[in-house]
Design a protein around this motif. Structure first.
Motif, PDB file in Angstrom:
ATOM      1  N   VAL A   1       5.100 -36.820 108.515  1.00  8.87           N
ATOM      2  CA  VAL A   1       6.594 -36.388 108.823  1.00  8.87           C
ATOM      3  C   VAL A   1       7.302 -36.728 107.478  1.00  8.87           C
ATOM      4  O   VAL A   1       7.393 -37.889 106.875  1.00  8.87           O
ATOM      5  CB  VAL A   1       7.394 -37.267 109.856  1.00  8.87           C
ATOM      6  CG1 VAL A   1       8.849 -37.153 109.879  1.00  8.87           C
ATOM      7  CG2 VAL A   1       6.941 -37.291 111.116  1.00  8.87           C
ATOM      8  N   VAL A   2       7.974 -35.859 106.702  1.00 16.18           N
ATOM      9  CA  VAL A   2       8.807 -35.531 105.391  1.00 16.18           C
ATOM     10  C   VAL A   2      10.175 -35.731 105.891  1.00 16.18           C
ATOM     11  O   VAL A   2      10.555 -34.839 106.436  1.00 16.18           O
ATOM     12  CB  VAL A   2       8.179 -34.332 104.840  1.00 16.18           C
ATOM     13  CG1 VAL A   2       8.698 -34.464 103.404  1.00 16.18           C
ATOM     14  CG2 VAL A   2       6.555 -34.237 104.715  1.00 16.18           C
ATOM     15  N   THR A   3      10.663 -36.813 105.133  1.00 17.00           N
ATOM     16  CA  THR A   3      12.000 -36.815 105.412  1.00 17.00           C
ATOM     17  C   THR A   3      12.871 -36.438 104.091  1.00 17.00           C
ATOM     18  O   THR A   3      14.206 -36.221 103.963  1.00 17.00           O
ATOM     19  CB  THR A   3      12.573 -38.488 105.653  1.00 17.00           C
ATOM     20  OG1 THR A   3      11.960 -39.201 104.836  1.00 17.00           O
ATOM     21  CG2 THR A   3      12.197 -38.719 106.935  1.00 17.00           C
ATOM     22  N   ARG A   4      11.945 -36.524 103.080  1.00 15.90           N
ATOM     23  CA  ARG A   4      12.749 -35.883 101.635  1.00 15.90           C
ATOM     24  C   ARG A   4      11.711 -35.872 100.755  1.00 15.90           C
ATOM     25  O   ARG A   4      10.763 -36.368 100.629  1.00 15.90           O
ATOM     26  CB  ARG A   4      13.576 -37.233 101.107  1.00 15.90           C
ATOM     27  CG  ARG A   4      14.232 -36.871  99.766  1.00 15.90           C
ATOM     28  CD  ARG A   4      15.218 -38.028  99.195  1.00 15.90           C
ATOM     29  NE  ARG A   4      14.389 -39.051  98.579  1.00 15.90           N
ATOM     30  CZ  ARG A   4      14.883 -40.196  98.572  1.00 15.90           C
ATOM     31  NH1 ARG A   4      16.179 -40.435  98.724  1.00 15.90           N
ATOM     32  NH2 ARG A   4      14.351 -41.183  98.067  1.00 15.90           N
ATOM     33  N   LEU A   5      11.713 -34.433  99.993  1.00 12.38           N
ATOM     34  CA  LEU A   5      10.880 -34.144  98.984  1.00 12.38           C
ATOM     35  C   LEU A   5      11.187 -34.956  97.460  1.00 12.38           C
ATOM     36  O   LEU A   5      12.330 -34.954  97.237  1.00 12.38           O
ATOM     37  CB  LEU A   5      10.931 -32.575  98.645  1.00 12.38           C
ATOM     38  CG  LEU A   5      10.321 -31.712  99.949  1.00 12.38           C
ATOM     39  CD1 LEU A   5      10.668 -30.345  99.482  1.00 12.38           C
ATOM     40  CD2 LEU A   5       8.928 -32.047 100.261  1.00 12.38           C
ATOM     41  N   ALA A   6      10.450 -35.101  96.661  1.00 11.71           N
ATOM     42  CA  ALA A   6      10.539 -35.706  95.350  1.00 11.71           C
ATOM     43  C   ALA A   6      11.045 -34.465  94.596  1.00 11.71           C
ATOM     44  O   ALA A   6      10.853 -33.343  94.734  1.00 11.71           O
ATOM     45  CB  ALA A   6       9.307 -35.827  94.838  1.00 11.71           C
TER      46      ALA A   6
END
Length: 518
Positions: free
Chosen positions: A100-105
């Motif tokens: 689950v991705v909450t923020r991309l770099a």
């Protein structure tokens, strides 16, 4: 053949001396023709040996890859939502990963204010800074901090600035494009710069994503006011420079880059998950199809190698068809020459003992079991690769279901069947022993026939060809001397006949002249 000796061809005798000498030399040339034919046969045979070697080398090259574990540990990777995450893997174990991705770099960015004084007459990044002083906004409007203005000085004066500890120095006659190119080329600064003509702003962006410092990622030291003044970065706020945030199998973590490795799997985050309760599932599985294809491709090349080489070994031989001499070729059409040479070249390696011996060794390496392995995986036959008919000279046949089942059940055991290493031959994997055997075969054939392009051919056939060349050279010298001798003899005869004819003519003239006077 030619000679510098004076040759008189039948002027006195009326004989066709040239034809007579050619006929006399024809018989004498038979020995030379035999040498030439023997040399041609050796050259053809050498070419055939080298052709066989090229075929064996191609099989050895493919067999080489079959010795390595990576061929059998290939992985297939799937993602249930590639808009969130994709992944690749090579030799890692199988596994499932819920992400689950909450923020991309993101990369850190600073953007200055408009650098042009007049939006209708913007600066030119390819023109020198000095030539367009009046176009810059810096210094043309009320400035609460005049000390931050760019110090122009005189034409040609230099200015300096530092980005992230990397110092840059330029003359004020440089162009912005030159400044940008230098900054972008110096990776130690860790940033790139560009000018956006639409917004009339200069942008500086870090090369790497993520948060690497407690403060800003882009730090200036600007004593001459080039960045803060001329390029309007005074008061610019840095944005971005954040780590990627995500959870993997329920564990919340961060990475400075959107591409990273965990447990040997390379993940690439593509976007933020729309629903945290629905993770993107990445599955890593053994790519049994790739393993199956690698093995069957190898079997196909092995079979084509067997067919081609045994076709050469069983090719019909026509001993009555010798290589044509130059004189014989002159009497035939091109089509007739081709058909003759096809038979003359046929079967030069028929039942060749060297190649038969090497092929027998190769077949034994293929069929033998690999000791020390599970009996269900200790031979090609045990995984569905067998021979059927001795008349096929060892051609392999693949039982597709049996091979696929063996790979699906235990790809690691299939791998060991091909790749096992040992000091004992019987314990070596099929590919390991075959690679060595093919190398030995190539080397032995090379000793016999050499390699194309070698500066010195020290092979046994090469030495025989050199020996024949020496005999040809000696024979040509002998024939040259013999032909010269024939011509000297006929020339002497012609000269004698000419003198006799001259004397006869004088006597005749005297005789008839005396009669007329009487």
């Amino acid at each position: 053949m030619s000679s510098n000796n004076l040759r008189i061809g039948g002027l006195a005798s009326g004989m066709d001396i040239d034809s007579i000498v050619k006929e006399l030399m024809k018989a004498e040339r038979m020995k030379l023709d035999k040498y030439e034919q023997e040399k041609t046969v050796l050259e053809w045979k050498q070419e055939d040996y080298r052709s066989v070697n090229n075929i064996l080398r191609a099989l050895r090259d493919l067999t080489s890859s079959m010795r390595f574990q990576s061929t059998y540990l290939r992985k297939s990777v799937s993602s249930s939502d590639e808009s969130v995450v994709t992944a690749t893997a090579t030799t890692v174990g199988d596994g499932t990963y819920d992400i689950v991705v909450t923020r991309l770099a993101s990369a850190a960015t600073k953007a200055g204010s408009s650098v042009s004084a007049d939006s209708g007459n913007k600066i030119d990044v390819s023109a020198s800074l000095w030539s367009q002083q009046a176009l810059f906004a810096d210094g043309t409007a009320a400035d609460p901090d005049p000390s931050a203005d760019f110090v122009w000085g005189s034409e040609g004066d230099t200015f300096s600035f530092t980005i992230n500890g990397e110092e840059f120095t330029f003359a004020n006659t440089a162009t912005l494009n030159q400044v940008f190119a230098e900054v972008n080329a110096r990776t130690a600064a860790g940033v790139t710069m560009f000018y956006d003509s639409f917004s009339d702003r200069v942008v500086i962006t870090t090369r790497e994503t993520g948060n690497h410092n407690e403060g800003d990622e882009i730090v200036f030291d600007d004593p001459n006011g080039f960045l803060n003044g001329l390029l309007q970065f005074s008061g610019a706020i840095e944005t971005g420079g954040e780590n990627a945030q995500f959870s993997i199998n329920g564990v919340v973590t961060e990475r400075s880059s959107n591409t990273f490795q965990i447990n040997g799997v390379t993940f690439t985050l593509k976007g933020v998950s729309e629903n945290p309760l629905q993770p993107a599932r990445v599955e890593v599985r053994t790519d049994t199809e790739a393993i199956y294809k690698a093995i069957t491709d190898w079997v196909a090349l092995y079979n084509s190698t067997i067919e081609t080489i045994y076709a050469e070994l069983n090719e019909a031989r026509y001993p009555d068809y010798k290589p044509l001499t130059d004189e014989q070729m002159e009497q035939l059409t091109d089509r007739q020459i081709d058909k003759w040479e096809e038979k003359a070249r046929s079967g030069l390696l028929k039942h060749d003992r060297l190649i038969l011996s090497e092929m027998s060794k190769i077949r034994t390496m293929i069929y033998s079991t690999v000791t020390g392995l599970d009996e269900a995986y200790n031979s090609l036959a045990s995984i569905g690769i067998t021979t059927r008919d001795y008349r096929e000279n060892g051609k392999l046949h693949v039982n597709e279901k049996m091979l696929r089942d063996a790979i699906e059940a235990d790809p690691e055991k299939v791998m060991r069947l091909f790749t096992s290493s040992s000091d004992t031959d019987s314990e070596k994997g099929i590919a390991v022993r075959l690679y060595a055997g093919l190398g030995n075969a190539v080397e032995r054939i090379t000793e016999t026939a050499g390699r194309s392009g070698d500066f010195v051919d020290s092979s046994s056939i090469g030495q025989r060809i050199r020996s024949i060349n020496e005999r040809i050279s000696r024979e040509e010298q002998r024939l040259q001397k013999l032909e010269d001798r024939y011509w000297r003899q006929f020339t002497a005869m012609e000269q004698w006949i000419a003198r006799m004819n001259s004397q006869s003519a004088w006597l005749t003239a005297m005789f008839f002249g005396g009669m007329n006077n009487g």
